[in-house]
Design a protein around this motif. Structure first.
Motif, mmCIF file in Angstrom:
data_model
loop_
_atom_site.group_PDB
_atom_site.id
_atom_site.type_symbol
_atom_site.label_atom_id
_atom_site.label_comp_id
_atom_site.label_asym_id
_atom_site.label_seq_id
_atom_site.Cartn_x
_atom_site.Cartn_y
_atom_site.Cartn_z
ATOM 1 N N MET A 1 0.861 -1.174 0.000
ATOM 2 C CA MET A 1 0.000 0.000 0.000
ATOM 3 C C MET A 1 0.905 1.234 0.000
ATOM 4 N N LEU A 2 0.453 2.276 -0.664
ATOM 5 C CA LEU A 2 1.133 3.568 -0.642
ATOM 6 C C LEU A 2 0.324 4.529 0.216
ATOM 7 N N GLY A 3 1.002 5.520 0.797
ATOM 8 C CA GLY A 3 0.308 6.517 1.588
ATOM 9 C C GLY A 3 1.192 7.713 1.866
ATOM 10 N N VAL A 4 0.559 8.796 2.300
ATOM 11 C CA VAL A 4 1.266 10.018 2.663
ATOM 12 C C VAL A 4 1.174 10.185 4.178
ATOM 13 N N VAL A 5 2.315 10.448 4.795
ATOM 14 C CA VAL A 5 2.362 10.663 6.242
ATOM 15 C C VAL A 5 1.733 12.021 6.532
ATOM 16 N N ILE A 6 0.670 12.028 7.355
ATOM 17 C CA ILE A 6 0.022 13.305 7.667
ATOM 18 C C ILE A 6 0.340 13.799 9.070
ATOM 19 N N CYS A 19 -4.051 6.696 3.246
ATOM 20 C CA CYS A 19 -3.798 5.589 2.322
ATOM 21 C C CYS A 19 -4.297 5.874 0.915
ATOM 22 N N GLU A 20 -3.631 5.248 -0.053
ATOM 23 C CA GLU A 20 -3.970 5.444 -1.466
ATOM 24 C C GLU A 20 -5.380 4.979 -1.815
ATOM 25 N N ASP A 21 -5.944 4.038 -1.052
ATOM 26 C CA ASP A 21 -7.282 3.540 -1.358
ATOM 27 C C ASP A 21 -8.383 4.423 -0.775
ATOM 28 N N HIS A 22 -8.006 5.510 -0.145
ATOM 29 C CA HIS A 22 -8.941 6.484 0.447
ATOM 30 C C HIS A 22 -9.825 5.848 1.519
ATOM 31 N N GLY A 23 -9.348 4.747 2.094
ATOM 32 C CA GLY A 23 -10.072 4.111 3.190
ATOM 33 C C GLY A 23 -9.725 4.800 4.506
ATOM 34 N N GLU A 24 -9.878 4.080 5.585
ATOM 35 C CA GLU A 24 -9.541 4.623 6.900
ATOM 36 C C GLU A 24 -8.044 4.943 6.973
ATOM 37 N N LEU A 25 -7.678 5.835 7.870
ATOM 38 C CA LEU A 25 -6.271 6.159 8.087
ATOM 39 C C LEU A 25 -5.546 4.940 8.638
ATOM 40 N N ALA A 26 -4.254 4.863 8.391
ATOM 41 C CA ALA A 26 -3.436 3.774 8.933
ATOM 42 C C ALA A 26 -2.529 4.341 10.019
ATOM 43 N N PHE A 27 -2.277 3.562 11.031
ATOM 44 C CA PHE A 27 -1.445 3.961 12.155
ATOM 45 C C PHE A 27 -0.155 3.160 12.137
ATOM 46 N N LEU A 28 0.948 3.841 12.368
ATOM 47 C CA LEU A 28 2.263 3.208 12.405
ATOM 48 C C LEU A 28 2.854 3.425 13.787
ATOM 49 N N LYS A 33 13.421 1.258 19.715
ATOM 50 C CA LYS A 33 14.760 1.161 19.120
ATOM 51 C C LYS A 33 14.601 0.627 17.713
ATOM 52 N N VAL A 34 14.513 1.549 16.743
ATOM 53 C CA VAL A 34 14.423 1.117 15.353
ATOM 54 C C VAL A 34 15.819 0.810 14.848
ATOM 55 N N GLU A 35 15.897 -0.021 13.837
ATOM 56 C CA GLU A 35 17.188 -0.405 13.287
ATOM 57 C C GLU A 35 17.959 0.831 12.854
ATOM 58 N N SER A 36 19.274 0.782 12.941
ATOM 59 C CA SER A 36 20.101 1.936 12.624
ATOM 60 C C SER A 36 19.906 2.401 11.187
ATOM 61 N N GLY A 37 19.540 1.512 10.274
ATOM 62 C CA GLY A 37 19.341 1.887 8.887
ATOM 63 C C GLY A 37 17.938 2.401 8.592
ATOM 64 N N ALA A 38 17.060 2.396 9.581
ATOM 65 C CA ALA A 38 15.683 2.832 9.361
ATOM 66 C C ALA A 38 15.624 4.329 9.089
ATOM 67 N N GLU A 39 14.795 4.700 8.121
ATOM 68 C CA GLU A 39 14.656 6.092 7.773
ATOM 69 C C GLU A 39 13.624 6.770 8.658
ATOM 70 N N LYS A 40 13.898 8.014 9.006
ATOM 71 C CA LYS A 40 12.955 8.805 9.786
ATOM 72 C C LYS A 40 11.842 9.285 8.861
ATOM 73 N N LEU A 41 10.602 9.134 9.285
ATOM 74 C CA LEU A 41 9.469 9.579 8.490
ATOM 75 C C LEU A 41 9.047 10.969 8.937
ATOM 76 N N ASP A 42 8.739 11.808 7.955
ATOM 77 C CA ASP A 42 8.303 13.172 8.244
ATOM 78 C C ASP A 42 6.945 13.425 7.598
ATOM 79 N N GLN A 43 6.240 14.415 8.113
ATOM 80 C CA GLN A 43 4.965 14.814 7.553
ATOM 81 C C GLN A 43 5.151 15.157 6.074
ATOM 82 N N GLY A 44 4.298 14.603 5.211
ATOM 83 C CA GLY A 44 4.368 14.862 3.780
ATOM 84 C C GLY A 44 5.128 13.825 2.977
ATOM 85 N N ASP A 45 5.809 12.882 3.637
ATOM 86 C CA ASP A 45 6.559 11.845 2.922
ATOM 87 C C ASP A 45 5.602 10.828 2.294
ATOM 88 N N LEU A 46 5.953 10.359 1.095
ATOM 89 C CA LEU A 46 5.238 9.273 0.447
ATOM 90 C C LEU A 46 5.938 7.981 0.833
#
Length: 118
Positions: A1-6, A19-28, A33-46
């Motif tokens: 699934m694709l989505g934009v962080v709001i 979410c791309e399907d315009h359904g309910e919002l998804a929660f993350l 302790k996220v893995e050292s290679g994990a990317e930080k998510l910011d508002q507006g990221d796809l």
């Protein structure tokens, strides 16, 4: 699934995704302790993510950033939507200046056990 962080909470590694399907919002909610290679998510990221539904909640897992600041004006868009709603429905009680106020929910820990009993 694709989505934009709001919305994000970097301290708790949490996010809300449209979410791309315009359904309910998804929660993350990622481990503290996220893995050292994990990317930080910011508002507006796809992002691309795996989606699981628990009862009536949609939970995002395994997020992968596709494009940073894909929707960099998301805050302005949301503020505009609040103004349009206020004009269209003038009898609604006034909202405070914060679009998404999760402070009270966090203090009550209402989201703390989401998905613990599937």
């Amino acid at each position: 699934m694709l989505g934009v962080v709001i919305w994000t909470d970097a301290d708790d590694s949490k996010a809300i995704i449209r979410c791309e399907d315009h359904g309910e919002l998804a929660f993350l909610s990622q481990p503290a302790k996220v893995e050292s290679g994990a990317e930080k998510l910011d508002q507006g990221d796809l992002i691309q993510f795996d989606l699981e539904e628990h009862r009536n909640l949609r939970m995002a897992h395994n997020p992968r950033k596709i494009e940073q600041q894909y929707c960099g004006d998301i805050k302005a868009v949301m503020e505009s939507a609040v103004k349009v709603q206020a004009e269209a429905m003038p009898n609604l009680p006034p909202k405070n200046s914060k679009l998404l106020n999760f402070t009270r929910a966090k203090q009550r820990n209402t989201l703390g056990s989401v998905g613990s009993a599937a």
